[in-house]
Structure formats: C-alpha cells, structure tokens
Design a protein around this motif. Structure first.
Motif, PDB file in Angstrom:
ATOM      1  N   TRP A 223       0.840  -1.197   0.000  1.00 43.85           N
ATOM      2  CA  TRP A 223       0.000   0.000   0.000  1.00 43.85           C
ATOM      3  C   TRP A 223       0.876   1.248   0.000  1.00 43.85           C
ATOM      4  N   ARG A 224       0.582   2.134  -0.878  1.00 46.07           N
ATOM      5  CA  ARG A 224       1.333   3.400  -0.917  1.00 46.07           C
ATOM      6  C   ARG A 224       0.334   4.545  -0.960  1.00 46.07           C
ATOM      7  N   ALA A 225       0.483   5.452   0.001  1.00 46.82           N
ATOM      8  CA  ALA A 225      -0.486   6.541   0.115  1.00 46.82           C
ATOM      9  C   ALA A 225      -0.106   7.715  -0.773  1.00 46.82           C
ATOM     10  N   GLU A 226       0.443   7.397  -1.944  1.00 52.87           N
ATOM     11  CA  GLU A 226       0.802   8.463  -2.886  1.00 52.87           C
ATOM     12  C   GLU A 226      -0.481   9.139  -3.331  1.00 52.87           C
ATOM     13  N   LYS A 227      -0.481  10.472  -3.280  1.00 51.76           N
ATOM     14  CA  LYS A 227      -1.722  11.195  -3.557  1.00 51.76           C
ATOM     15  C   LYS A 227      -1.986  11.325  -5.055  1.00 51.76           C
ATOM     16  N   VAL A 231      -1.882   6.846 -14.535  1.00 54.87           N
ATOM     17  CA  VAL A 231      -2.339   5.616 -15.188  1.00 54.87           C
ATOM     18  C   VAL A 231      -1.399   4.444 -14.908  1.00 54.87           C
ATOM     19  N   ARG A 232      -0.298   4.676 -14.170  1.00 53.55           N
ATOM     20  CA  ARG A 232       0.608   3.561 -13.886  1.00 53.55           C
ATOM     21  C   ARG A 232       0.827   3.294 -12.397  1.00 53.55           C
ATOM     22  N   HIS A 233       0.076   3.993 -11.560  1.00 55.20           N
ATOM     23  CA  HIS A 233       0.187   3.774 -10.113  1.00 55.20           C
ATOM     24  C   HIS A 233      -1.158   3.420  -9.496  1.00 55.20           C
ATOM     25  N   LEU A 234      -1.094   2.544  -8.502  1.00 51.55           N
ATOM     26  CA  LEU A 234      -2.267   2.207  -7.697  1.00 51.55           C
ATOM     27  C   LEU A 234      -1.905   2.498  -6.251  1.00 51.55           C
ATOM     28  N   ASN A 235      -2.888   2.607  -5.386  1.00 54.50           N
ATOM     29  CA  ASN A 235      -2.568   2.772  -3.976  1.00 54.50           C
ATOM     30  C   ASN A 235      -2.480   1.430  -3.259  1.00 54.50           C
ATOM     31  N   ARG A 238       0.292  -5.270  -6.063  1.00 54.12           N
ATOM     32  CA  ARG A 238       0.980  -6.496  -5.677  1.00 54.12           C
ATOM     33  C   ARG A 238       2.354  -6.550  -6.322  1.00 54.12           C
ATOM     34  N   GLN A 239       3.283  -7.234  -5.641  1.00 54.26           N
ATOM     35  CA  GLN A 239       4.631  -7.345  -6.195  1.00 54.26           C
ATOM     36  C   GLN A 239       5.121  -8.779  -6.206  1.00 54.26           C
ATOM     37  N   PHE A 240       5.846  -9.100  -7.279  1.00 52.99           N
ATOM     38  CA  PHE A 240       6.614 -10.337  -7.310  1.00 52.99           C
ATOM     39  C   PHE A 240       7.923 -10.001  -6.607  1.00 52.99           C
ATOM     40  N   MET A 360       8.371   0.941 -19.845  1.00 56.02           N
ATOM     41  CA  MET A 360       8.065   1.313 -18.471  1.00 56.02           C
ATOM     42  C   MET A 360       8.931   0.552 -17.473  1.00 56.02           C
ATOM     43  N   GLU A 361       9.174   1.176 -16.309  1.00 55.73           N
ATOM     44  CA  GLU A 361       9.857   0.448 -15.235  1.00 55.73           C
ATOM     45  C   GLU A 361       8.948  -0.668 -14.753  1.00 55.73           C
ATOM     46  N   ILE A 362       9.459  -1.893 -14.736  1.00 57.71           N
ATOM     47  CA  ILE A 362       8.667  -2.982 -14.152  1.00 57.71           C
ATOM     48  C   ILE A 362       9.266  -3.455 -12.836  1.00 57.71           C
ATOM     49  N   THR A 363      10.557  -3.200 -12.635  1.00 56.34           N
ATOM     50  CA  THR A 363      11.242  -3.753 -11.460  1.00 56.34           C
ATOM     51  C   THR A 363      12.331  -2.811 -10.968  1.00 56.34           C
ATOM     52  N   SER A 364      12.482  -2.755  -9.641  1.00 56.34           N
ATOM     53  CA  SER A 364      13.693  -2.183  -9.051  1.00 56.34           C
ATOM     54  C   SER A 364      14.324  -3.250  -8.184  1.00 56.34           C
ATOM     55  N   GLY A 365      15.635  -3.207  -8.094  1.00 56.06           N
ATOM     56  CA  GLY A 365      16.301  -4.186  -7.238  1.00 56.06           C
ATOM     57  C   GLY A 365      17.745  -3.810  -7.042  1.00 56.06           C
ATOM     58  N   PHE A 406      14.843  -8.254  -5.732  1.00 54.03           N
ATOM     59  CA  PHE A 406      14.076  -7.328  -6.577  1.00 54.03           C
ATOM     60  C   PHE A 406      12.589  -7.362  -6.226  1.00 54.03           C
ATOM     61  N   GLY A 407      11.889  -6.317  -6.642  1.00 57.43           N
ATOM     62  CA  GLY A 407      10.431  -6.249  -6.513  1.00 57.43           C
ATOM     63  C   GLY A 407       9.865  -5.826  -7.863  1.00 57.43           C
ATOM     64  N   MET A 408       8.960  -6.650  -8.376  1.00 57.37           N
ATOM     65  CA  MET A 408       8.404  -6.387  -9.726  1.00 57.37           C
ATOM     66  C   MET A 408       6.890  -6.268  -9.595  1.00 57.37           C
ATOM     67  N   GLY A 409       6.324  -5.198 -10.142  1.00 54.56           N
ATOM     68  CA  GLY A 409       4.883  -4.968  -9.995  1.00 54.56           C
ATOM     69  C   GLY A 409       4.048  -5.975 -10.785  1.00 54.56           C
ATOM     70  N   VAL A 410       3.125  -6.645 -10.103  1.00 51.81           N
ATOM     71  CA  VAL A 410       2.263  -7.630 -10.774  1.00 51.81           C
ATOM     72  C   VAL A 410       1.365  -6.932 -11.796  1.00 51.81           C
ATOM     73  N   GLU A 411       0.712  -5.861 -11.363  1.00 52.03           N
ATOM     74  CA  GLU A 411      -0.195  -5.154 -12.268  1.00 52.03           C
ATOM     75  C   GLU A 411       0.590  -4.400 -13.343  1.00 52.03           C
ATOM     76  N   ARG A 412       1.751  -3.881 -12.948  1.00 54.03           N
ATOM     77  CA  ARG A 412       2.582  -3.142 -13.904  1.00 54.03           C
ATOM     78  C   ARG A 412       3.037  -4.071 -15.023  1.00 54.03           C
ATOM     79  N   LEU A 413       3.452  -5.285 -14.656  1.00 52.18           N
ATOM     80  CA  LEU A 413       3.899  -6.244 -15.666  1.00 52.18           C
ATOM     81  C   LEU A 413       2.725  -6.644 -16.569  1.00 52.18           C
TER      82      LEU A 413
HETATM   83  P1  ATP Z   1       7.711   4.140 -10.152  1.00 49.69           P
HETATM   84  O1  ATP Z   1       9.030   4.843 -10.365  1.00 49.69           O
HETATM   85  O2  ATP Z   1       7.176   3.485 -11.385  1.00 49.69           O
HETATM   86  O3  ATP Z   1       6.724   4.980  -9.438  1.00 49.69           O
HETATM   87  P2  ATP Z   1       8.908   2.976  -7.825  1.00 49.69           P
HETATM   88  O4  ATP Z   1      10.343   3.045  -8.212  1.00 49.69           O
HETATM   89  O5  ATP Z   1       8.361   3.991  -6.887  1.00 49.69           O
HETATM   90  O6  ATP Z   1       8.002   2.916  -9.152  1.00 49.69           O
HETATM   91  P3  ATP Z   1       9.462   0.482  -6.495  1.00 49.69           P
HETATM   92  O7  ATP Z   1       9.457   0.803  -5.051  1.00 49.69           O
HETATM   93  O8  ATP Z   1      10.739   0.342  -7.192  1.00 49.69           O
HETATM   94  O9  ATP Z   1       8.542   1.544  -7.242  1.00 49.69           O
HETATM   95  O10 ATP Z   1       8.536  -0.810  -6.683  1.00 49.69           O
HETATM   96  C1  ATP Z   1       8.883  -1.937  -7.441  1.00 49.69           C
HETATM   97  C2  ATP Z   1       7.931  -2.140  -8.601  1.00 49.69           C
HETATM   98  O11 ATP Z   1       6.574  -2.149  -8.165  1.00 49.69           O
HETATM   99  C3  ATP Z   1       7.967  -1.006  -9.625  1.00 49.69           C
HETATM  100  O12 ATP Z   1       9.009  -1.212 -10.527  1.00 49.69           O
HETATM  101  C4  ATP Z   1       6.612  -1.144 -10.274  1.00 49.69           C
HETATM  102  O13 ATP Z   1       6.593  -2.211 -11.188  1.00 49.69           O
HETATM  103  C5  ATP Z   1       5.721  -1.530  -9.110  1.00 49.69           C
HETATM  104  N1  ATP Z   1       5.060  -0.373  -8.484  1.00 49.69           N
HETATM  105  C6  ATP Z   1       5.630   0.565  -7.703  1.00 49.69           C
HETATM  106  N2  ATP Z   1       4.745   1.469  -7.256  1.00 49.69           N
HETATM  107  C7  ATP Z   1       3.554   1.104  -7.768  1.00 49.69           C
HETATM  108  C8  ATP Z   1       2.243   1.622  -7.672  1.00 49.69           C
HETATM  109  N3  ATP Z   1       1.990   2.710  -6.953  1.00 49.69           N
HETATM  110  N4  ATP Z   1       1.250   0.983  -8.331  1.00 49.69           N
HETATM  111  C9  ATP Z   1       1.509  -0.123  -9.055  1.00 49.69           C
HETATM  112  N5  ATP Z   1       2.720  -0.668  -9.176  1.00 49.69           N
HETATM  113  C10 ATP Z   1       3.743  -0.078  -8.554  1.00 49.69           C
END
Ligand code: ATP
Ligand code: MG
Length: 438
Positions: A223-227, A231-235, A238-240, A360-365, A406-413
């Motif tokens: 959960w992220r309380a980003e305000k 179209v690429r963020h959810l609050n 899920r992450q792999f 798009m970024e799918i993963t950070s690690g 690493f953490g990879m976004g399920v919905e992002r992927l």
């Molecule tokens: P972004 O730069 O795209 O906002 P982030 O660098 O803040 O992502 P990380 O903490 O690196 O995000 O999270 C790992 C992965 O989880 C991201 O690469 C992305 O695939 C996914 N992810 C991150 N934040 C969100 C979000 N708010 N909604 C959906 N997926 C997300």
C-alpha cells in the motif's frame, strides 16, 4: 426461475469448448446468455461459459413449443441450463450448434439497458470508471476475463520458476510499526492502543528471511499513500518479490530475466486464445544490460530529456523503441537515486538497478547493505535516524550474508505485456485515490 440439482448438473454438464470440439448428440450446458436473436421462425441464443461461446438454435415446429416460445424473452447475462443435441452446422460460429430440448432459467438478469447504462457485450464501449463501478458485470466480458486469465498464468509461472530454483515461498505481515523505507507515504491504521501502518513493501522481512534461508519469494500486497492519480500507479498493488543470499545485483537480474521469460513463455503456451481476443502478439523478451551512464548517453544522443539520478518517462519509452521486446536492465545506478538499503559502489554509484520493459519500469532491485556500520552511514546520508531502524540494523549483526533482490509490480507487468493504457485494467478491484468500492 427453476431449481436444478447442482450436484447432478456438475456430473452431467460439459463445457462449451468440449461441446464445440468433437461432441455430438445429447448434452447439458450451463452458462450466461451472451445474446439473443429472433428471426420469427428461427431463434438464437448465444450461450457463454468460461471456455467459450456456442449458438443455441430454436426452430419453429421442431423445437418443443414452450422452449421455442420463451427463447427470445431471456434477457442478456441471464444464467441458464441448456439441454439438447449438438449437431454440425455450417452457418454456426465454431461449426456446431445446439438444438435445445429444454432451457432452464436459473436466474434471470434484470434488463441491463434499463437498470444500469452498461453493456456486458465484448463490443461494449463503456468508459473505464463506469466499468469499474459495475466490475461484477464487466467480468462477464471475454476481453476482461482474458486479462485476468493471463495474469493468473503470470502468477502461477512466477511460482513455478521460483520453486524450480529452490526458493521458499513466504508470507509477510501487512501491518507494520513504522516506515520500512522512508520516503513513500504510508496509510496509518489503529492497532489497539498504538498507531500502525499498512506495509509499503516486504523489503526488510524478505532480507531477514534470505539471510537465513538463502532464497525467498512472495507475491505480496503493498500500500502506498501516494496522492497522485496516474495511469501507472495504484494505492494498493501487488509485487513479485525475490531475495537471495550470496548474490549481487547481476545474479538477481539474471534470475528476474529468466523468471519473466518463463512467465511469458507460459502465457504464450496457455493463453493463446486470450491473447487473440486482446489482439496481442507476445514474444519471449530478449535481455540487455547497460549502465545508467550508458543509458543516459544513448538517450542524449537520441535527443531525449534525461535526469541525473533517474530515468525519465520519455527515456523509458525511447529504450523500448531502441530495444523492442527486450528487458533492459539499467545498472550502476547513481547512489542518490536509490534507497538507503542499496549497496554503494564507489562514491557516487550503487548496486541498484531498474528493469525497463515495453517502455516502463517494471522492477527495481539491487544488492543490499548487509554491514551494520555502513547501513548506519547510509541512513544518516539519507537524512534518516539509525535509531529508528535499530531492529533492522541489528538483524545483520548475527550472520548476514551478502544478498540481493528485486520487486516487480504484478499489475505493472500485466499492463505492459498487454499494452493496457491504464493500470486499473490490470486489477480486478482497483484501489486509487477516489475508489474504495466495489
Ligand atoms: P515508479 O518509479 O514506477 O513509481 P517505484 O520506483 O516507486 O516505481 P518500487 O518501489 O521500485 O517503485 O517498486 C517496485 C515495482 O513495483 C515497480 O518497478 C513497479 O513495477 C511496481 N510499483 C511501484 N509502485 C507502484 C504503484 N503505486 N502501483 C503499481 N505498481 C507499482
Ligand atoms: Mg523503482
């Protein structure tokens, strides 16, 4: 509305796909009414279940009179059981149709056009917010089902790959006492007499487990309380997640690449029809490695705006144009652009990476800091207080190997693979700034 013995129905019922395949003669089918058509002497119902659609054809004088009479009165999306005979038919889609001897309405749907301005047909042009308001009906659509069937394959194949490399699946707490990373805003919850927060990542927990059990993975909700509303963020997403001992960033980039290749291979094998419905041509991606510096130089050469510590959205898109169907790993990331727990590499660089795929970024690690002293320094540099992270730091005092993950976004992927314009399409029940229901 009638009752049927559901146990018997389950024993006798075959799927639409089975009926279409090679079945002839008497069958029992159950599903939803996709469409009806009345040509007065002939009446059609298109019946759908999860496996496909089949035409049910009533003919005046041939079909039992009562069945024929009621056929065009059944509303779309009503739930019915059809008993009848499957026959070959040149005109019918799929080459087969059912001549009904009995149609039982298990639950008639109310008239959609009157009660909700919504069409559950595949041709529906209803806008996303309204579709999400009526997600239970939206899920009747084959295009929507295709997205989630593919997502299910991705999750299953991720597990498969992780199990194949002997990683242990773990579950982590979702309620935590304080920020795990600093930076991201957290949702506060009441936890008896205390304040607690919803987890923004399982970072610290997966590290602790990897330091004891070597390889660990999880499909974890964050959960992220980003305000912001993008179209690429959810609050809630899920992450792999993966974490591994005795590894640096290059070891886990390779694991990630192989896991995604396996996941996409499985989708191509298992979800052929779903990909067709979505008009997606999917390829198992190639893999490319470059340093952040190399990436930025390449982007500058291509006249794309760059940023000192992060890739720009425009840069991510350009990398996809330059390297289509490729997972681009950008490593040796500037230290300033990565969190405190990423291992420094020299003075200004880090062992952190991002994976960019289809623009798009799918993963950070990256490799993590497993040395308590260095961790304290890194926290201070980031303006955080080591005492707030005491138990995290202490966990590395008693036998912590070097490790990476690493953490990879399920919905992002899902979104990038299927070319969805909005990440909300890749969640059954999205949570964003404005949406808490359904
Ligand atoms: P972004 O730069 O795209 O906002 P982030 O660098 O803040 O992502 P990380 O903490 O690196 O995000 O999270 C790992 C992965 O989880 C991201 O690469 C992305 O695939 C996914 N992810 C991150 N934040 C969100 C979000 N708010 N909604 C959906 N997926 C997300
Ligand atoms: Mg990131």
């Amino acid at each position: 509305m009638e009752n049927v013995d559901l146990k018997k129905l389950n024993e006798k019922r075959i799927s639409v796909a089975e009926a279409l395949k090679n079945k002839k003669g008497s069958v029992e089918l159950a599903g939803w009414v996709h469409n009806t058509r009345d040509l007065s002497k002939v009446k059609f119902i298109v019946l759908k279940d999860m496996s496909g659609m089949i035409q049910v054809t009533g003919v005046k004088g041939k079909t039992p009179e009562k069945v024929f009479k009621d056929m065009d009165k059944i509303t779309r999306e009503s739930v019915i059981v059809v008993r009848g005979d499957v026959i070959d038919s040149k005109q019918a889609p799929g080459g087969k149709e059912v001549n009904p001897t009995e149609i039982i309405v298990l639950n008639a749907a109310e008239d959609l056009q009157i009660d909700v301005p919504f069409s559950a047909g595949d041709e529906s042009k209803t806008e996303l917010p309204k579709r999400l308001d009526y997600r239970f009906l939206d899920l009747h659509r084959r295009k929507v089902q295709a997205i989630f069937k593919i997502q299910a394959t991705l999750m299953q194949a991720f597990r498969e790959y992780m199990i194949s490399i002997d990683a242990v699946e773990a579950n982590f707490p979702s309620v935590i006492s304080s920020s795990s990373e600093g930076g991201t805003e957290l949702f506060k919850v009441k936890y008896f007499e205390k304040d607690a927060y919803l987890s923004q990542s399982c970072q610290l927990y997966k590290q602790m487990v990897a330091c004891a059990m070597e390889k660990v993975f999880s499909i974890f909700t964050v959960w992220r309380a980003e305000k912001h509303n993008t179209v690429r963020h959810l609050n809630e997403s899920r992450q792999f997640d993966f974490e591994m001992a005795f590894a640096d960033e290059f070891v886990v980039m390779d694991v990630m690449a192989k896991s995604v290749q396996h996941m996409i291979k499985k989708v191509i094998e298992k979800n052929l029809e779903d990909l067709e419905i979505l008009e997606i041509k999917l390829k198992v991606p190639a893999v490319k490695y470059m340093t952040f510096k190399e990436a930025n130089e390449l982007l500058k050469k291509n006249k794309v705006d760059t940023n000192e510590h992060d890739l720009t959205g425009e840069g991510e898109k350009k990398l996809n144009q330059l390297f289509p169907d490729t997972i681009v790993f950008v490593h040796d990331w500037p230290l300033k652009g990565k969190p405190f727990y990423i291992m420094p590499k020299g003075k200004d660089l880090s062992s952190g990476f991002d994976a960019i795929y289809k623009g798009m970024e799918i993963t950070s690690g990256g490799q993590r800091v497993h040395l308590p002293k260095l961790l304290e320094e890194r926290l201070k540099t980031k303006g955080l207080k080591p005492k707030d992270f005491k138990s995290y730091i202490d966990s590395f005092r008693y036998g912590a190997p070097p490790h990476a993950g690493f953490g990879m976004g399920v919905e992002r992927l899902t979104m990038v693979i299927l070319g969805l314009e909005n990440i909300r399409e890749a969640v059954m029940f999205p949570r964003d700034r404005d949406r808490l229901t359904p």
